[in-house]
Design a protein around this motif. Structure first.
Motif, PDB file in Angstrom:
ATOM      1  N   GLY A 397       0.736  -1.346  -0.024  1.00 32.04           N
ATOM      2  CA  GLY A 397      -0.055  -0.062   0.046  1.00 32.04           C
ATOM      3  C   GLY A 397       0.747   1.318  -0.161  1.00 32.04           C
ATOM      4  N   VAL A 398       2.094   1.165  -0.294  1.00 25.32           N
ATOM      5  CA  VAL A 398       2.856   2.512  -0.190  1.00 25.32           C
ATOM      6  C   VAL A 398       2.870   3.123  -1.582  1.00 25.32           C
ATOM      7  N   ASP A 399       2.841   4.398  -1.492  1.00 25.64           N
ATOM      8  CA  ASP A 399       2.860   5.150  -2.746  1.00 25.64           C
ATOM      9  C   ASP A 399       4.300   5.217  -3.262  1.00 25.64           C
ATOM     10  N   ALA A 400       4.560   4.152  -4.214  1.00 25.84           N
ATOM     11  CA  ALA A 400       5.905   4.075  -4.870  1.00 25.84           C
ATOM     12  C   ALA A 400       5.844   4.733  -6.393  1.00 25.84           C
ATOM     13  N   SER A 401       6.998   5.341  -6.669  1.00 29.37           N
ATOM     14  CA  SER A 401       7.153   5.867  -8.259  1.00 29.37           C
ATOM     15  C   SER A 401       8.548   5.916  -8.591  1.00 29.37           C
ATOM     16  N   LEU A 402       8.695   5.752  -9.940  1.00 27.79           N
ATOM     17  CA  LEU A 402      10.161   5.853 -10.617  1.00 27.79           C
ATOM     18  C   LEU A 402      10.394   7.350 -11.062  1.00 27.79           C
ATOM     19  N   GLU A 403      11.876   7.437 -10.832  1.00 26.43           N
ATOM     20  CA  GLU A 403      12.278   8.765 -11.275  1.00 26.43           C
ATOM     21  C   GLU A 403      13.461   8.519 -12.360  1.00 26.43           C
ATOM     22  N   ARG A 404      13.456   9.326 -13.316  1.00 24.97           N
ATOM     23  CA  ARG A 404      14.442   9.113 -14.331  1.00 24.97           C
ATOM     24  C   ARG A 404      15.273  10.390 -14.554  1.00 24.97           C
ATOM     25  N   THR A 405      16.614  10.253 -14.686  1.00 16.76           N
ATOM     26  CA  THR A 405      17.314  11.637 -14.743  1.00 16.76           C
ATOM     27  C   THR A 405      18.218  10.994 -15.935  1.00 16.76           C
ATOM     28  N   GLU A 406      19.171  12.035 -16.599  1.00 17.47           N
ATOM     29  CA  GLU A 406      20.172  11.581 -17.291  1.00 17.47           C
ATOM     30  C   GLU A 406      21.414  10.917 -16.673  1.00 17.47           C
ATOM     31  N   PHE A 407      22.089  10.271 -17.362  1.00 15.85           N
ATOM     32  CA  PHE A 407      23.186   9.431 -16.632  1.00 15.85           C
ATOM     33  C   PHE A 407      24.266  10.119 -15.708  1.00 15.85           C
ATOM     34  N   ALA A 408      24.652  11.128 -16.224  1.00 20.38           N
ATOM     35  CA  ALA A 408      25.551  11.739 -15.502  1.00 20.38           C
ATOM     36  C   ALA A 408      25.086  12.320 -14.022  1.00 20.38           C
TER      37      ALA A 408
END
Length: 529
Positions: A397-408
């Motif tokens: 029941g946790v509000d989990a999400s993904l985060e994306r940035t550029e590699f550096a």
């Protein structure tokens, strides 16, 4: 690796990318081998090149004392041979007489001593130094102001000797095969910060000819390489961040050797034209979920960490997302590492048990939202992250999400250790030894302990392993340390992986490896059209 997901379909894959920013790299010049890089290299100083963008370039320009063959067996490289004292504490290396820096100067034992002391310098704070030279006698004194590492001696121009600290003797020869444990030209390094931007300081089969940032590298063959001049004149390394674009360029004849996007593996492996060009072989790599208690306070509670680990069905992800190409990981150290803990079962997938742990921790319905950063170097993190997040929502029941940035940015934030609450990443073997995983990634004082894992009992077992008098005793202690960490959830192991590459039929002499990039230096590669 994170790659842009294109619409499925063969026709889409056959579309050749529009004219890009690296036309020089696209042209097939005679004797030029072309293979892409998935992101800009943060550095080309080998003592900091511990990321997946810097490592492949550095790997082609420098030499270690010992190396690995295609099966992962140690073999001489810059050293033609070595002797080990009966007590296992004195290593004497006999250096090749024909090893030259790219500047033309001969590399001597004094250069190795200078290089290893730079690597271990407290001022430099290189993550490589703590791995390679910390087991040498006098390293601690060097950290406290001594003028050098007493246990390193240039006996003669061609003889280099190391005296080890008995308490940290473990895996020394394997550590010397770390691709970054190289000799560097002090005349080049001495030019100051950023010295590597225009000229390398290596002795390897290739030398830096051009670094067009965020665009491409060109490496030229070193005619004075100790093993003989490479069979290609140059290696062209365009930066192509999207794996589907890499594949499209390969299909269009603009690249010679590319990793296979996982989403295309099944199609390619059944394609009668492409299947003969497909290389699949073992990879010593772990994909894992890091939980950072310094940033996300609930992870300070072992019960919460265990709940996260037990709420994710890795076997299902391996089966449904990776179609069995990857295997669910019970432990943290992958197959291919000597002493791999084959029988270890790890934590089970147990949603009811996970919810019970969360309840015992008083966190049911109270967990703050958690953001999970993804390594953008390819699509794998997103492929495994999306179902993992769904399982965390469903089972906890946790509000989990993904985060994306550029590699550096991703690497910079990881190294700060104070940015990400959690992250999905992986670790490929720099060298084939347990220490490359447990010591580097999880020991409390390691510079690359990006998880902020701090368990004194785990550290004691790792210390004992490195002081063990033989490999059997060392492996047994490492197994205990690994099991303790898994039960304590210093990290959540996800998958053990394989390499899959496409190689043009006219490329001959390419040697694969279970470590680092999946290939050995390209000096034996030839283009035979």
């Amino acid at each position: 690796m994170i790659r842009r997901m294109m619409a499925a379909g063969v026709m889409v894959l056959l579309v050749v990318a529009a004219a890009g920013p690296w036309p020089a790299a696209r042209a097939q010049a005679p004797g030029v081998f072309r293979t892409p890089l998935s992101g800009e290299a943060p550095t080309l100083d080998p003592y900091y090149a511990v990321d997946s963008a810097s490592a492949p370039v550095v790997f082609l320009m420098y030499n270690t004392l010992v190396g690995l063959d295609a099966a992962g067996k140690l073999l001489p490289q810059a050293a033609r041979s070595w002797d080990i004292s009966p007590n296992g504490l004195v290593y004497t290396f006999h250096l090749r007489d024909n090893l030259y820096f790219h500047s033309g100067r001969k590399a001597t034992a004094a250069d190795w001593k200078w290089s290893f002391e730079r690597m271990g310098s407290p001022a430099l704070k290189s993550p490589v130094g703590s791995v390679v030279v910390s087991g040498i006698q006098g390293y601690d004194a060097f950290q406290n102001g001594a003028p050098g590492i007493a246990g390193i001696t240039a006996v003669s121009a061609n003889t280099l000797q190391f005296v080890l600290n008995p308490a940290r003797r473990g895996g020394f020869l394997n550590r010397l095969a770390y691709y970054a444990a190289v000799v560097v030209d002090k005349d080049v390094v001495g030019r100051g910060q950023g010295w590597y931007a225009t000229q390398d300081a290596g002795t390897g089969p290739f030398t830096l000819k051009e670094w067009a940032h965020n665009d491409h590298f060109t490496l030229a063959a070193n005619p004075k390489y100790f093993a003989g001049a490479p069979k290609v004149a140059a290696v062209s390394i365009p930066i192509v961040t999207e794996s589907r674009t890499q594949l499209s360029e390969y299909l269009a004849g603009q690249l010679d050797f590319v990793p296979v996007p996982l989403g295309d593996y099944q199609r390619i492996s059944s394609d009668p034209k492409l299947k003969p060009e497909l290389l699949v072989y073992p990879r010593a790599q772990i994909l894992y979920l890091g939980l950072n208690p310094r940033v996300y306070a609930p992870f300070k509670d072992r019960r919460v960490r265990r709940a996260f680990a037990m709420a994710i069905d890795k076997a299902r992800i391996a089966r449904t997302v990776f179609f069995g190409f990857f295997q669910p990981a019970a432990g943290f150290v992958p197959p291919g590492i000597p002493g791999f803990y084959a029988g270890y079962k790890g934590l089970p997938y147990d949603p009811a048990g996970a919810r019970k742990l969360l309840d015992e921790a008083g966190m049911t319905g109270k967990l703050p939202p958690v953001r999970i950063a993804m390594n953008p170097f390819g699509p794998v993190a997103q492929m495994e992250g999306e179902p993992a997040v769904a399982m965390l929502k469903q089972n906890l029941g946790v509000d989990a999400s993904l985060e994306r940035t550029e590699f550096a940015t991703f690497i910079t934030n990881l190294n700060k250790r104070t940015v990400y609450q959690a992250f999905l990443s992986g670790w490929s073997a720099d060298y084939l030894d347990y220490s490359d995983y447990l010591d580097i990634l999880l020991y409390s004082s390691s510079p690359l302990n990006r998880l902020n894992y701090d368990n004194p009992d785990f550290d004691k077992l790792v210390d004992a392993a490195n002081a063990a008098p033989n490999e059997a005793a060392r492996t047994d202690l490492y197994h205990k340390a690994e099991a303790l960490m898994i039960e304590d959830v210093g990290a959540v192991p996800f998958m053990f992986t394989q390499f899959a590459y496409l190689k043009k039929p006219y490329v001959k002499g390419l040697r694969t490896s279970p470590a680092v990039n999946g290939w050995l230096p390209f000096d034996t590669v030839s283009i035979e059209k």
